[in-house]
Design a protein around this motif. Structure first.
Motif, mmCIF file in Angstrom:
data_model
loop_
_atom_site.group_PDB
_atom_site.id
_atom_site.type_symbol
_atom_site.label_atom_id
_atom_site.label_comp_id
_atom_site.label_asym_id
_atom_site.label_seq_id
_atom_site.Cartn_x
_atom_site.Cartn_y
_atom_site.Cartn_z
ATOM 1 N N GLY A 1 47.942 46.612 38.260
ATOM 2 C CA GLY A 1 48.184 45.333 38.907
ATOM 3 C C GLY A 1 46.975 44.790 39.633
ATOM 4 N N TRP A 2 46.133 45.678 40.154
ATOM 5 C CA TRP A 2 44.952 45.202 40.895
ATOM 6 C C TRP A 2 43.898 44.598 39.965
ATOM 7 C CZ3 TRP A 2 46.215 50.315 40.095
ATOM 8 C CH2 TRP A 2 45.330 51.069 39.357
ATOM 9 N N TYR A 3 44.016 44.834 38.643
ATOM 10 C CA TYR A 3 43.091 44.217 37.704
ATOM 11 C C TYR A 3 43.392 42.738 37.497
ATOM 12 C CZ TYR A 3 41.391 48.833 36.217
ATOM 13 O OH TYR A 3 40.828 50.079 36.179
ATOM 14 N N VAL A 4 44.644 42.321 37.764
ATOM 15 C CA VAL A 4 45.039 40.943 37.481
ATOM 16 C C VAL A 4 44.262 39.946 38.348
ATOM 17 C CG1 VAL A 4 46.946 39.308 37.479
ATOM 18 C CG2 VAL A 4 47.296 41.635 36.633
ATOM 19 N N PRO A 5 44.260 40.065 39.687
ATOM 20 C CA PRO A 5 43.416 39.150 40.475
ATOM 21 C C PRO A 5 41.931 39.374 40.230
ATOM 22 C CG PRO A 5 44.372 40.835 41.889
ATOM 23 C CD PRO A 5 45.045 40.962 40.564
ATOM 24 N N GLY A 6 41.555 40.615 39.855
ATOM 25 C CA GLY A 6 40.152 40.884 39.550
ATOM 26 C C GLY A 6 39.669 40.153 38.319
ATOM 27 N N TRP A 7 40.595 39.708 37.463
ATOM 28 C CA TRP A 7 40.219 38.961 36.258
ATOM 29 C C TRP A 7 39.431 37.710 36.621
ATOM 30 C CZ3 TRP A 7 41.180 33.991 34.684
ATOM 31 C CH2 TRP A 7 40.951 33.680 33.336
ATOM 32 N N GLY A 21 46.372 59.238 23.184
ATOM 33 C CA GLY A 21 47.177 58.987 24.378
ATOM 34 C C GLY A 21 48.447 58.200 24.136
ATOM 35 N N GLY A 22 48.644 57.684 22.923
ATOM 36 C CA GLY A 22 49.853 56.931 22.614
ATOM 37 C C GLY A 22 49.823 55.483 23.048
ATOM 38 N N ASP A 23 48.678 54.968 23.436
ATOM 39 C CA ASP A 23 48.560 53.564 23.865
ATOM 40 C C ASP A 23 47.432 52.881 23.096
ATOM 41 O OD1 ASP A 23 50.544 53.568 26.070
ATOM 42 O OD2 ASP A 23 49.147 55.000 26.962
ATOM 43 N N GLU A 24 47.492 52.988 21.776
ATOM 44 C CA GLU A 24 46.386 52.493 20.963
ATOM 45 C C GLU A 24 46.243 50.979 21.009
ATOM 46 O OE1 GLU A 24 48.712 54.477 19.919
ATOM 47 O OE2 GLU A 24 47.787 56.377 19.306
ATOM 48 N N VAL A 25 47.345 50.252 21.160
ATOM 49 C CA VAL A 25 47.286 48.785 21.093
ATOM 50 C C VAL A 25 46.992 48.169 22.454
ATOM 51 C CG1 VAL A 25 48.548 46.686 20.511
ATOM 52 C CG2 VAL A 25 48.839 48.739 19.120
ATOM 53 N N LEU A 26 47.776 48.510 23.477
ATOM 54 C CA LEU A 26 47.613 47.905 24.796
ATOM 55 C C LEU A 26 46.766 48.734 25.741
ATOM 56 C CD1 LEU A 26 51.215 46.535 25.474
ATOM 57 C CD2 LEU A 26 49.203 45.272 24.720
ATOM 58 N N GLY A 27 46.523 50.007 25.445
ATOM 59 C CA GLY A 27 45.728 50.855 26.319
ATOM 60 C C GLY A 27 46.537 51.380 27.495
ATOM 61 N N THR A 28 45.877 52.154 28.338
ATOM 62 C CA THR A 28 46.555 52.773 29.477
ATOM 63 C C THR A 28 46.804 51.786 30.607
ATOM 64 O OG1 THR A 28 44.445 53.447 30.453
ATOM 65 C CG2 THR A 28 45.531 55.023 28.970
ATOM 66 N N LEU A 58 46.774 41.961 30.503
ATOM 67 C CA LEU A 58 46.851 42.653 31.788
ATOM 68 C C LEU A 58 48.238 42.478 32.416
ATOM 69 C CD1 LEU A 58 43.402 41.670 33.364
ATOM 70 C CD2 LEU A 58 44.047 43.896 32.446
ATOM 71 N N LEU A 59 48.757 41.265 32.366
ATOM 72 C CA LEU A 59 50.085 41.007 32.921
ATOM 73 C C LEU A 59 51.159 41.766 32.153
ATOM 74 C CD1 LEU A 59 49.760 37.150 33.527
ATOM 75 C CD2 LEU A 59 49.900 38.915 35.283
ATOM 76 N N ALA A 60 51.018 41.801 30.813
ATOM 77 C CA ALA A 60 52.007 42.506 29.997
ATOM 78 C C ALA A 60 52.020 43.995 30.306
ATOM 79 C CB ALA A 60 51.718 42.263 28.512
ATOM 80 N N VAL A 61 50.857 44.593 30.415
ATOM 81 C CA VAL A 61 50.782 46.026 30.716
ATOM 82 C C VAL A 61 51.343 46.310 32.102
ATOM 83 C CG1 VAL A 61 49.194 47.955 31.113
ATOM 84 C CG2 VAL A 61 48.846 46.436 29.167
ATOM 85 N N PHE A 62 51.064 45.419 33.049
ATOM 86 C CA PHE A 62 51.570 45.626 34.410
ATOM 87 C C PHE A 62 53.102 45.582 34.439
ATOM 88 C CE2 PHE A 62 52.745 43.667 38.573
ATOM 89 C CZ PHE A 62 52.507 44.787 39.350
ATOM 90 N N PHE A 63 53.692 44.621 33.736
ATOM 91 C CA PHE A 63 55.148 44.509 33.749
ATOM 92 C C PHE A 63 55.820 45.605 32.911
ATOM 93 C CE2 PHE A 63 54.244 40.011 34.916
ATOM 94 C CZ PHE A 63 54.927 40.005 36.117
ATOM 95 N N LEU A 64 55.152 46.037 31.839
ATOM 96 C CA LEU A 64 55.747 47.054 30.980
ATOM 97 C C LEU A 64 55.578 48.463 31.541
ATOM 98 C CD1 LEU A 64 54.667 45.752 27.452
ATOM 99 C CD2 LEU A 64 56.965 45.667 28.467
ATOM 100 N N LYS A 65 54.425 48.737 32.171
ATOM 101 C CA LYS A 65 54.127 50.092 32.617
ATOM 102 C C LYS A 65 54.022 50.230 34.128
ATOM 103 C CE LYS A 65 51.459 50.987 28.390
ATOM 104 N NZ LYS A 65 50.164 51.470 27.837
ATOM 105 N N GLY A 66 53.897 49.112 34.818
ATOM 106 C CA GLY A 66 53.784 49.166 36.264
ATOM 107 C C GLY A 66 52.452 49.661 36.773
ATOM 108 N N VAL A 67 51.390 49.578 35.965
ATOM 109 C CA VAL A 67 50.056 50.019 36.378
ATOM 110 C C VAL A 67 49.057 48.895 36.134
ATOM 111 C CG1 VAL A 67 50.536 52.443 35.894
ATOM 112 C CG2 VAL A 67 49.546 51.012 34.094
#
Length: 436
Positions: A107-113, A321-328, A96-105
């Protein structure tokens, strides 16, 4: 005075009382056990006090904190199975942190973890400090409350009463707005003409899943009037939520629980014979399965179609969608074909692949599958068989529900996972028993 026994190698530093409360309920004997017991038994209190958005932290936070103190004080080394749950769920957080820093989307899932995957990460480790009978007793107490709730709420809804009031907890982006409303049934704008109870959850699907799992855990409680009332309460709640998957899963889980009483060689022999019969009668079985599926879907055809459309959109979005490994990294709002429901919700396999990709899918599914196999070979005690049955139920729920949302409510299961994994040494007496 009741005799006390101290188990060497078990996580109880003090002698444990053998006394019971009425109904065969085990008395908590340590701060961790008290936190577990009242955290489970207080679910309806949290909900009707408007604390549903933070109830997972209120219920599991003290357990995790007290268990951490015990681990550090006694220098405990966790069993590899709780360690696997921690590693995989922590891996989801890293992703979740990697996707947030790489794509900027996302972020609200991180505290929800912490509210979703958090219990699955820490509670298996904490399970080594809690007797399984305490978990079963607390689930039985909650089941008796579910029976009273089902009776009162069922009569109120039948009479046209459905009171609702807002939660005092401020609304945040990381939490579904449904968590911030206290009511008996799902909102009419979502449910239509249906009146389905939600218990201590925001949705009837979550309530049905919790009722299914807790009904199975109630089987582990010793036979008594408390077990009978609790089981009646969970089955009544399951019926009043009208959750089809829950009805299938509670039947499957109970069948697994009792089938595992057989010796392993007899069970494997029976499974082999069943596979041979299935191969011999493949045609009729497939036609019967298709008929059963159509019958199940016809109970609520619009919901079934919406879920099928969401699954198809999520699956295709992951493939192309081009995000097979990390997802959207986040859900995407759907169109009219799915009533504007977000793609990546209301479905687990497709949703997990769409949002978290193949990596997140594997990290989420791996500990469940390993727990199923571990539980199968662990032994014949009720806890081992129940963990196996619940793991199978979770795999079935990947057909229709997000596992991380279920973890919020079925967190007592993770204590049992830690409980069946711990290694114990032979018991020794705390003091010589009197022969007088």
């Amino acid at each position: 005075m009741a005799d006390t026994i101290l188990h060497r190698g078990e996580p109880f530093g003090e002698a444990r009382p053998t006394g019971l409360w009425p109904g065969g309920l085990t008395i908590p004997a340590s701060p961790v056990e008290h936190a577990v017991f009242w955290g489970i038994a207080g679910q309806f209190v949290f909900y009707f006090a408007g604390l549903a958005p933070v109830a997972p932290l209120l219920a599991t936070g003290p357990v995790m904190a007290l268990a951490t103190v015990r681990i550090m004080r006694e220098r405990c080394v966790p069993h590899w199975l709780p360690a696997l749950w921690f590693a995989c769920t922590a891996g989801v957080l890293v992703q979740l942190l990697a996707v947030f820093f790489l794509k900027g989307v996302g972020g609200w899932y991180v505290p929800g973890w912490l509210l979703t995957f958090g219990p699955a990460a820490f509670l298996p480790v904490a399970g080594a400090f809690v007797r399984k009978s305490v978990v079963f007793s607390a689930v039985a107490v909650l089941g008796i409350q579910a029976l009273l709730y089902s009776a009162v709420a069922g009569v109120a809804v039948a009479a046209g009463l459905d009171p609702a009031y807002p939660s005092p907890i401020p609304v945040t982006r990381m939490m579904d707005p449904a968590f911030h409303s206290v009511r008996l049934t799902q909102p009419p704008e979502i449910a239509g003409d249906e009146r389905r109870l939600v218990a201590f959850t925001p949705y009837p699907t979550s309530a049905g899943a919790a009722a299914c799992v807790f009904a199975l855990l109630t089987l582990g409680h010793r036979r008594s009037w408390a077990q009978a009332l609790a089981l009646a309460g969970w089955l009544a709640l399951l019926a009043l939520t009208h959750v089809r998957t829950g009805l299938v899963c509670v039947t499957l889980g109970a069948a697994i629980y009792y089938a595992l009483l057989l010796r392993r060689r007899h069970l494997l022999l029976g499974a082999g014979v069943a596979l041979l019969l299935a191969a011999a009668f493949t045609g009729p079985l497939l036609r019967g399965a298709e008929l059963a599926n159509r019958t199940l879907r016809s109970q609520r055809p619009s919901s079934s179609q919406d879920r099928a459309n969401l699954h198809a959109l999520a699956w295709e979005g992951w493939l192309y969608g081009g995000d097979e490994v990390l997802g959207t990294g986040a859900s995407v709002r759907g169109g009219p074909i799915v009533r504007d429901v977000g793609i990546g919700t209301h479905d687990w396999a497709g949703a997990n692949l769409f949002i978290r990709g193949a990596l997140g899918f594997g990290l989420t599914l791996l500990p469940v599958a390993v727990t199923l196999v571990f539980g199968f070979f662990a032994g014949l005690a009720p806890a081992e068989r129940l963990v196996t049955a619940v793991a199978a139920v979770l795999l079935v729920y990947t057909y229709s529900q997000e596992l991380q949302t279920l973890y919020i409510y079925i967190w007592p299961v993770f204590l049992l996972i830690g409980g069946i994994a711990r290694r114990t040494l032979p018991p020794v007496l705390a003091a010589p028993l009197s022969t007088a």
